[in-house]
Motif scaffolding. Sequence first.
Motif, mmCIF file in Angstrom:
data_model
loop_
_atom_site.group_PDB
_atom_site.id
_atom_site.type_symbol
_atom_site.label_atom_id
_atom_site.label_comp_id
_atom_site.label_asym_id
_atom_site.label_seq_id
_atom_site.Cartn_x
_atom_site.Cartn_y
_atom_site.Cartn_z
ATOM 1 N N LYS A 24 9.864 -8.996 11.285
ATOM 2 C CA LYS A 24 9.481 -7.929 10.355
ATOM 3 C C LYS A 24 7.961 -7.798 10.304
ATOM 4 O O LYS A 24 7.246 -8.805 10.255
ATOM 5 N N ALA A 25 7.496 -6.564 10.317
ATOM 6 C CA ALA A 25 6.054 -6.309 10.281
ATOM 7 C C ALA A 25 5.747 -5.213 9.278
ATOM 8 O O ALA A 25 6.520 -4.258 9.122
ATOM 9 N N ALA A 26 4.617 -5.358 8.596
ATOM 10 C CA ALA A 26 4.158 -4.295 7.704
ATOM 11 C C ALA A 26 3.914 -3.031 8.517
ATOM 12 O O ALA A 26 3.535 -3.107 9.687
ATOM 13 N N PRO A 27 4.139 -1.863 7.948
ATOM 14 C CA PRO A 27 3.929 -0.623 8.700
ATOM 15 C C PRO A 27 2.461 -0.437 9.068
ATOM 16 O O PRO A 27 1.573 -1.025 8.447
ATOM 17 N N ASN A 28 2.231 0.361 10.104
ATOM 18 C CA ASN A 28 0.862 0.741 10.432
ATOM 19 C C ASN A 28 0.218 1.363 9.197
ATOM 20 O O ASN A 28 0.832 2.193 8.517
ATOM 21 N N PHE A 29 -1.020 0.974 8.903
ATOM 22 C CA PHE A 29 -1.605 1.415 7.633
ATOM 23 C C PHE A 29 -1.859 2.917 7.599
ATOM 24 O O PHE A 29 -1.897 3.501 6.519
ATOM 25 N N ARG A 30 -2.000 3.555 8.735
ATOM 26 C CA ARG A 30 -2.138 5.008 8.748
ATOM 27 C C ARG A 30 -0.862 5.652 8.225
ATOM 28 O O ARG A 30 -0.906 6.673 7.526
ATOM 29 N N GLU A 31 0.304 5.064 8.545
ATOM 30 C CA GLU A 31 1.571 5.576 8.023
ATOM 31 C C GLU A 31 1.634 5.421 6.506
ATOM 32 O O GLU A 31 2.136 6.293 5.802
ATOM 33 N N VAL A 32 1.107 4.300 6.004
ATOM 34 C CA VAL A 32 1.045 4.093 4.556
ATOM 35 C C VAL A 32 0.147 5.150 3.921
ATOM 36 O O VAL A 32 0.488 5.749 2.892
ATOM 37 N N GLY A 33 -1.002 5.407 4.548
ATOM 38 C CA GLY A 33 -1.909 6.425 4.039
ATOM 39 C C GLY A 33 -1.288 7.806 4.035
ATOM 40 O O GLY A 33 -1.456 8.583 3.087
ATOM 41 N N ASP A 34 -0.563 8.133 5.112
ATOM 42 C CA ASP A 34 0.107 9.441 5.180
ATOM 43 C C ASP A 34 1.138 9.583 4.063
ATOM 44 O O ASP A 34 1.268 10.653 3.447
ATOM 45 N N LEU A 35 1.889 8.510 3.819
ATOM 46 C CA LEU A 35 2.893 8.537 2.755
ATOM 47 C C LEU A 35 2.249 8.747 1.392
ATOM 48 O O LEU A 35 2.683 9.598 0.600
ATOM 49 N N LEU A 36 1.193 7.994 1.112
ATOM 50 C CA LEU A 36 0.528 8.121 -0.189
ATOM 51 C C LEU A 36 -0.188 9.466 -0.325
ATOM 52 O O LEU A 36 -0.318 9.978 -1.441
ATOM 53 N N LYS A 37 -0.611 10.044 0.790
ATOM 54 C CA LYS A 37 -1.215 11.387 0.720
ATOM 55 C C LYS A 37 -0.168 12.402 0.268
ATOM 56 O O LYS A 37 -0.463 13.303 -0.547
ATOM 57 N N ARG A 38 1.058 12.253 0.772
ATOM 58 C CA ARG A 38 2.127 13.150 0.316
ATOM 59 C C ARG A 38 2.421 12.928 -1.165
ATOM 60 O O ARG A 38 2.678 13.890 -1.912
ATOM 61 N N GLY A 73 9.985 -15.069 15.994
ATOM 62 C CA GLY A 73 8.607 -14.617 15.889
ATOM 63 C C GLY A 73 8.005 -15.008 14.552
ATOM 64 O O GLY A 73 8.414 -15.969 13.917
ATOM 65 N N CYS A 74 7.040 -14.230 14.119
ATOM 66 C CA CYS A 74 6.320 -14.545 12.875
ATOM 67 C C CYS A 74 6.251 -13.279 12.028
ATOM 68 O O CYS A 74 5.372 -12.437 12.219
ATOM 69 N N SER A 75 7.187 -13.136 11.122
ATOM 70 C CA SER A 75 7.221 -11.942 10.280
ATOM 71 C C SER A 75 6.047 -11.920 9.306
ATOM 72 O O SER A 75 5.624 -12.971 8.798
ATOM 73 N N HIS A 76 5.518 -10.728 9.054
ATOM 74 C CA HIS A 76 4.464 -10.574 8.046
ATOM 75 C C HIS A 76 5.021 -10.968 6.683
ATOM 76 O O HIS A 76 6.128 -10.556 6.318
ATOM 77 N N ASN A 77 4.255 -11.710 5.939
ATOM 78 C CA ASN A 77 4.728 -12.231 4.653
ATOM 79 C C ASN A 77 4.441 -11.206 3.552
ATOM 80 O O ASN A 77 3.540 -11.387 2.721
ATOM 81 N N VAL A 78 5.232 -10.130 3.550
ATOM 82 C CA VAL A 78 4.986 -9.047 2.590
ATOM 83 C C VAL A 78 5.312 -9.479 1.165
ATOM 84 O O VAL A 78 4.751 -8.924 0.210
ATOM 85 N N ASP A 79 6.199 -10.450 0.994
ATOM 86 C CA ASP A 79 6.498 -10.934 -0.362
ATOM 87 C C ASP A 79 5.266 -11.584 -0.973
ATOM 88 O O ASP A 79 4.901 -11.301 -2.118
ATOM 89 N N PHE A 80 4.609 -12.449 -0.198
ATOM 90 C CA PHE A 80 3.383 -13.091 -0.701
ATOM 91 C C PHE A 80 2.287 -12.042 -0.888
ATOM 92 O O PHE A 80 1.558 -12.073 -1.897
ATOM 93 N N GLY A 81 2.156 -11.128 0.070
ATOM 94 C CA GLY A 81 1.138 -10.080 -0.045
ATOM 95 C C GLY A 81 1.335 -9.227 -1.278
ATOM 96 O O GLY A 81 0.370 -8.907 -1.985
ATOM 97 N N GLU A 82 2.582 -8.876 -1.557
ATOM 98 C CA GLU A 82 2.881 -8.059 -2.744
ATOM 99 C C GLU A 82 2.580 -8.822 -4.022
ATOM 100 O O GLU A 82 1.990 -8.280 -4.972
ATOM 101 N N GLN A 83 2.962 -10.102 -4.064
ATOM 102 C CA GLN A 83 2.740 -10.910 -5.266
ATOM 103 C C GLN A 83 1.252 -11.116 -5.533
ATOM 104 O O GLN A 83 0.800 -11.013 -6.680
#
Length: 347
Positions: free
Chosen positions: A219-233, A154-164
Motif C-alpha cells: 500500500k502506498a499513499a497517493p501521488n500528492f498531485r492527486e491529493v491536491g487535485d482532489l482538495l481543489k475540487r 514490500g514496505c507499505s506506507h504507514n498512513v495510520d502513523f502519518g494520520e495520527q
Amino acid sequence: MTALVILVGFLLSLPSMGCLKNDILRLNIKKEPNLDPNTVCKTYPELSQTQYDLCRKYPDVTASAIQGVQIGIHECQHQLRTHRWNCSSLERKNKNPHASPLLKRGFKETAFAYAISAAGVTHQVSKACSLGKLKSCGCDMSVYGVNRDFEWGGCSHNVDFGEQYAKRFMDSKEMARDIHSRINLHNNRAGRLAVIRNVQKQCKCHGMSGSCELKTCWKAAPNFREVGDLLKRKFKAATKVQIHIGNAASGRLIKQNGRRPRQSDLLYYQKSPSFCEPNNRLDSPGTTGRLCNKSSDGVDNCGTLCCGRGYNILKVRRSERCNCKFYWCCYVECQTCTYNEWVTVCK
C-alpha cells in the motif's frame, strides 16, 4: 530502454538542492537520523506548547511534518496559481505559514490552506516511516486480506502513523473551541482523509525474464498531485456553515440548507475579500504585477485577475534547461536556452 527513459526522467525531476532537502529547516533528514531537538524546534517558529513538546520528544518525525507543511504550501501554490490569492504569501523562509493573518480568518482560501497542509504532513510522515528515516515508526506490515493473484509484501506506507501524528501536531493549535477552531479542525481532518481514503496498491513482478509468476504488492499513499487535485475540487465546492443551537463548543456545524456537512467537505464561515489590492492585515499582496492570460475564459483572464485595472504587454527573457543528455551512469548534462517572449502583466 524503458528503464533508461524512467531513470532519465527521474534525474531530470530532481531539484538542484536534492529531493530530500527540507527548505525551511535546511536539513537533509535522511542524512541526519539523530536530530538535535533544538535544531528543529527552535528553527521553526511559533509552535504551540503542545507542538513544541511533541517536537522535543520526536524531532525526526516533527522535521518530516514540517517538510509536509512545506510540500502542502507548494501544492497550494500550484492549485491556486491562477487565482487572485495564490498562496504565495504563505511561503516564507524560516517562518510558520500558519502564523499568517489570513489563516486566522474563516475564508474558503483559509480552508484550503489548512486542508492541504494537514494532507502534506500525513503524506510526508507516512512515506518517511516506510523509508526508514524515523525512529518512531516503520513500514506498515498489515496484510489486507488474502488474494490469489498476488502476495502482500514490500514496505507499505504507514498512513495510520502519518494520520495520527498529523492529527496530534496540527490539531493541537486549535484549543479555543470557537467556530474558527472547530472549522480548522474539520478542514485538517478533510486534508488527512484526502490521503488515507486514497491509498493505492502498488505491485512488483518477480520471475524469469520479467515474467510475473509471482507478484508482490504493498500500500502506498497517493501521488500528492492527486491529493491536491482532489482538495481543489473540494475548494470549489466549499460549504459555508454556521453554529446551530448552543454555544460554539457544543453546537452543531450546519450548512445554510440546515444539513450537516460531510467529513470530507471543506468549510468556511466568512465571505472572501476580492484580494485585488494589497492588504497587510490579511497578508494579501494583491494582483499588481501578476501574469494574466488575455485569451483565457478562466479565472486567470486579464479582466478578472487584474480586477478591471487593465494590463501591460511586456517583452521578457526566459531561461530554461534544454537539450539534456543522459550519460551512463548516472548523470544528466543540459544546456541553457534563452527565449524572448511577450507577456501580459496586471497593472
